[in-house]
Design an enzyme around this catalytic site. Structure first.
Site, PDB file in Angstrom:
ATOM      1  N   SER A  26       0.715  -3.867   5.204  1.00 23.32           N
ATOM      2  CA  SER A  26       1.167  -3.779   6.730  1.00 23.32           C
ATOM      3  C   SER A  26       1.943  -2.561   7.219  1.00 23.32           C
ATOM      4  CB  SER A  26       2.547  -4.998   6.526  1.00 23.32           C
ATOM      5  OG  SER A  26       3.154  -4.900   7.847  1.00 23.32           O
ATOM      6  N   LYS A  73       6.767  21.035 -11.066  1.00 20.91           N
ATOM      7  CA  LYS A  73       8.086  20.861 -11.436  1.00 20.91           C
ATOM      8  C   LYS A  73       8.455  20.944 -12.680  1.00 20.91           C
ATOM      9  CE  LYS A  73      11.095  16.858 -11.460  1.00 20.91           C
ATOM     10  NZ  LYS A  73      11.255  15.582 -10.815  1.00 20.91           N
ATOM     11  N   GLY A 106       0.797  -1.327  -0.144  1.00 26.55           N
ATOM     12  CA  GLY A 106       0.009   0.032  -0.137  1.00 26.55           C
ATOM     13  C   GLY A 106       0.743   1.292   0.236  1.00 26.55           C
ATOM     14  N   VAL A 109       1.772 -10.240   4.634  1.00 32.92           N
ATOM     15  CA  VAL A 109       1.752 -11.620   3.955  1.00 32.92           C
ATOM     16  C   VAL A 109       2.912 -12.292   4.238  1.00 32.92           C
ATOM     17  CG1 VAL A 109       2.093 -12.486   1.605  1.00 32.92           C
ATOM     18  CG2 VAL A 109       0.665 -10.304   1.984  1.00 32.92           C
ATOM     19  N   PRO A 161      14.679  19.634 -19.285  1.00 31.51           N
ATOM     20  CA  PRO A 161      13.391  20.407 -19.167  1.00 31.51           C
ATOM     21  C   PRO A 161      12.039  19.419 -19.756  1.00 31.51           C
ATOM     22  CG  PRO A 161      14.531  21.194 -21.150  1.00 31.51           C
ATOM     23  CD  PRO A 161      15.509  20.248 -20.595  1.00 31.51           C
ATOM     24  N   ALA A 203       9.799  12.719  -6.532  1.00 25.61           N
ATOM     25  CA  ALA A 203       9.821  13.761  -7.887  1.00 25.61           C
ATOM     26  C   ALA A 203       9.241  13.062  -9.073  1.00 25.61           C
ATOM     27  CB  ALA A 203      11.437  13.936  -8.150  1.00 25.61           C
ATOM     28  N   ILE A 245       5.593  -3.121   8.707  1.00 24.68           N
ATOM     29  CA  ILE A 245       6.394  -2.909   7.672  1.00 24.68           C
ATOM     30  C   ILE A 245       6.392  -1.311   7.238  1.00 24.68           C
ATOM     31  CG2 ILE A 245       7.311  -3.466   5.465  1.00 24.68           C
ATOM     32  CD1 ILE A 245       6.210  -6.264   5.903  1.00 24.68           C
TER      33      ILE A 245
HETATM   34  C1  LIG Z   1      16.112   8.195  -1.113  1.00 22.95           C
HETATM   35  C2  LIG Z   1      14.953   7.805  -2.191  1.00 22.95           C
HETATM   36  C3  LIG Z   1      14.545   8.890  -3.067  1.00 22.95           C
HETATM   37  C4  LIG Z   1      13.540   8.564  -4.154  1.00 22.95           C
HETATM   38  N1  LIG Z   1      13.234   9.455  -4.866  1.00 22.95           N
HETATM   39  C5  LIG Z   1      12.253   9.209  -5.708  1.00 22.95           C
HETATM   40  C6  LIG Z   1      11.885  10.053  -6.567  1.00 22.95           C
HETATM   41  O1  LIG Z   1      12.266  11.312  -6.543  1.00 22.95           O
HETATM   42  N2  LIG Z   1      10.904   9.907  -7.539  1.00 22.95           N
HETATM   43  C7  LIG Z   1      10.331   8.483  -7.754  1.00 22.95           C
HETATM   44  O2  LIG Z   1       9.638   8.400  -8.524  1.00 22.95           O
HETATM   45  N3  LIG Z   1      10.618   7.574  -6.909  1.00 22.95           N
HETATM   46  C8  LIG Z   1      11.695   8.078  -5.709  1.00 22.95           C
HETATM   47  N4  LIG Z   1      12.216   6.925  -5.114  1.00 22.95           N
HETATM   48  C9  LIG Z   1      11.490   5.677  -5.331  1.00 22.95           C
HETATM   49  C10 LIG Z   1      10.275   5.840  -4.811  1.00 22.95           C
HETATM   50  O3  LIG Z   1      10.057   6.521  -3.373  1.00 22.95           O
HETATM   51  C11 LIG Z   1       9.851   4.297  -4.174  1.00 22.95           C
HETATM   52  O4  LIG Z   1      10.056   3.620  -5.435  1.00 22.95           O
HETATM   53  C12 LIG Z   1       8.351   4.486  -4.091  1.00 22.95           C
HETATM   54  O5  LIG Z   1       8.090   5.137  -3.030  1.00 22.95           O
HETATM   55  C13 LIG Z   1       7.896   2.816  -3.476  1.00 22.95           C
HETATM   56  O6  LIG Z   1       6.854   2.910  -3.426  1.00 22.95           O
HETATM   57  P1  LIG Z   1       6.236   1.388  -3.134  1.00 22.95           P
HETATM   58  O7  LIG Z   1       4.531   1.644  -3.199  1.00 22.95           O
HETATM   59  O8  LIG Z   1       6.601   0.579  -4.336  1.00 22.95           O
HETATM   60  O9  LIG Z   1       6.907   0.947  -1.905  1.00 22.95           O
HETATM   61  P2  LIG Z   1       6.655   1.137  -0.399  1.00 22.95           P
HETATM   62  O10 LIG Z   1       6.378   2.543  -0.319  1.00 22.95           O
HETATM   63  O11 LIG Z   1       7.772   0.860   0.298  1.00 22.95           O
HETATM   64  O12 LIG Z   1       5.353   0.423  -0.005  1.00 22.95           O
HETATM   65  C14 LIG Z   1       5.472  -0.909   0.078  1.00 22.95           C
HETATM   66  C15 LIG Z   1       4.129  -1.645   0.685  1.00 22.95           C
HETATM   67  O13 LIG Z   1       4.192  -2.807   0.744  1.00 22.95           O
HETATM   68  C16 LIG Z   1       3.768  -3.255   1.974  1.00 22.95           C
HETATM   69  N5  LIG Z   1       4.471  -4.655   2.425  1.00 22.95           N
HETATM   70  C17 LIG Z   1       5.634  -4.952   2.257  1.00 22.95           C
HETATM   71  N6  LIG Z   1       5.860  -6.158   2.543  1.00 22.95           N
HETATM   72  C18 LIG Z   1       4.794  -6.605   2.912  1.00 22.95           C
HETATM   73  C19 LIG Z   1       4.171  -8.107   3.673  1.00 22.95           C
HETATM   74  N7  LIG Z   1       5.096  -8.874   3.381  1.00 22.95           N
HETATM   75  N8  LIG Z   1       2.904  -8.091   3.725  1.00 22.95           N
HETATM   76  C20 LIG Z   1       2.041  -6.927   3.299  1.00 22.95           C
HETATM   77  N9  LIG Z   1       2.260  -5.851   3.011  1.00 22.95           N
HETATM   78  C21 LIG Z   1       3.866  -5.707   2.892  1.00 22.95           C
HETATM   79  C22 LIG Z   1       4.385  -2.227   3.227  1.00 22.95           C
HETATM   80  O14 LIG Z   1       3.364  -2.236   3.997  1.00 22.95           O
HETATM   81  C23 LIG Z   1       3.902  -1.051   1.973  1.00 22.95           C
HETATM   82  O15 LIG Z   1       2.639  -0.624   1.971  1.00 22.95           O
HETATM   83  C24 LIG Z   1      12.957   7.295  -4.222  1.00 22.95           C
HETATM   84  C25 LIG Z   1      13.714   6.290  -3.166  1.00 22.95           C
HETATM   85  C26 LIG Z   1      14.343   6.622  -2.265  1.00 22.95           C
HETATM   86  C27 LIG Z   1      14.815   5.279  -1.517  1.00 22.95           C
END
Ligand SMILES: Cc1cc2nc3c(=O)[nH]c(=O)nc-3n(C[C@H](O)[C@H](O)[C@H](O)COP(=O)(O)OP(=O)(O)OC[C@H]3O[C@@H](n4cnc5c(N)ncnc54)[C@H](O)[C@@H]3O)c2cc1C
Length: 270
Positions: free
Chosen positions: A41, A80, A14, A187, A98, A52, A44
């Site tokens: 979770s 942006k 999520g 999970v 840009p 960005a 987690i």
């Molecule tokens: C320093 C940094 C800067 C970044 N800057 C950018 C940026 O500028 N632009 C960009 O597009 N991206 C950027 N990213 C990447 C971006 O932030 C991430 O790719 C994105 O936020 C990840 O989102 P997500 O939903 O994939 O993962 P998460 O936000 O990590 O969500 C994972 C979800 O899975 C759930 N989960 C995990 N394991 C389980 C389990 N076993 N059972 C149930 N639920 C589980 C968690 O509870 C959570 O809800 C950056 C990342 C970092 C580290």
């Protein structure tokens, strides 16, 4: 009755990725016919760092029918106009990428081709000078692009910078309003179909198995070195830290994929 109709979709994770999927699927598949369940979770949590984006985010929000002002307020976002790469090619070098086009095409030839040819004949100002987004960014200005091509501002494009956690929360409200069910839990196992090998169901700790014809996982098992507390004050990490985090990441534990069981795969000719 369409036998290929998806009745149950399970989304694991999520963060921004999971709730973006839930929002899009509930917007276009919902209508009370498809049950969409998102599992996340609290223990987690999400990575939740600043996000960005690039211009396709506007298309995505537009498909959801999201009001831009409402979205910017809710996510503490801002406009942006591009991405600046500092010390990218070499130390001391900078490049501003840009959003939007450079100049105008002439007789079907891209402006940058004409610029490059002309540059072989005489010295020209930087190509940035011919890009509305680059010049607006330099001047710290912003406006909405013009709606029709007669205006130079038509070539203008933009994206947003916002708080990723707030975007996920915003899309959660949107999705739940359209009927998505959220299940809090971890999970702990996946059940594979013995014949196809596809994921059949997921097991949530302390709960029953959750089944669905389409399962999409957006959860990444993070190593401890991938903890947000290890980011420096700018929220950035060194190349070494990122490399180490990736090396300690086990791809078998990441299900960044969608699986569809055989009954619901598109059939040839259908
Ligand atoms: C320093 C940094 C800067 C970044 N800057 C950018 C940026 O500028 N632009 C960009 O597009 N991206 C950027 N990213 C990447 C971006 O932030 C991430 O790719 C994105 O936020 C990840 O989102 P997500 O939903 O994939 O993962 P998460 O936000 O990590 O969500 C994972 C979800 O899975 C759930 N989960 C995990 N394991 C389980 C389990 N076993 N059972 C149930 N639920 C589980 C968690 O509870 C959570 O809800 C950056 C990342 C970092 C580290």
């Amino acid at each position: 009755m369409n036998p290929n109709r998806l009745e149950r979709i399970v989304i694991i994770g999520g963060g921004t990725a999971g709730w973006m999927a839930a929002a899009a699927l509930s917007r276009y598949l919902g209508h009370g016919n498809t049950d969409i369940c998102l599992i996340e979770s609290d223990e987690i949590g999400t990575i939740g760092v600043g996000e960005a984006t690039i211009p396709p985010i506007r298309t995505f929000n537009g498909l959801l029918g999201i009001d831009e002002s409402d979205f910017l307020r809710a996510t503490r976002g801002t406009y942006k106009l591009g991405i600046e790469f500092v010390d990218w090619g070499r130390v001391g070098h900078r490049y501003f990428h840009p959003f939007g086009r450079y100049g105008r095409d002439i007789a079907g030839i891209d402006f940058h081709q004409l610029y490059l040819r002309e540059q072989t004949r005489r010295s020209l100002p930087s190509i940035e000078n011919f890009c509305m987004s680059a010049m607006a960014a330099k001047a710290g200005r912003f406006s909405q692009p013009a709606p029709t091509p007669e205006h130079p501002e038509y070539e203008f494009n933009y994206a947003y910078h916002f708080d990723a956690s707030l975007y996920a929360a915003y899309l959660r409200r949107y999705s739940e309003h359209l009927g998505v069910r959220r299940l809090e839990g971890k999970v702990v196992d996946v059940v594979l179909d013995p014949v196809s090998g596809f994921v059949q169901a997921v097991q949530v700790a302390g709960a029953h198995r959750i089944e669905g014809e389409l399962r999409i996982a957006f959860c990444v098992e993070r190593s401890t070195s991938y903890d947000r507390n290890s980011f420096d004050h700018r929220g950035e990490r060194s190349h070494d830290e990122v490399r180490d985090a990736h090396q300690s990441f086990d791809p078998d534990r990441c299900q960044g994929c969608a699986s569809l069981d055989d009954d619901h795969r598109p059939k040839p000719g259908v």
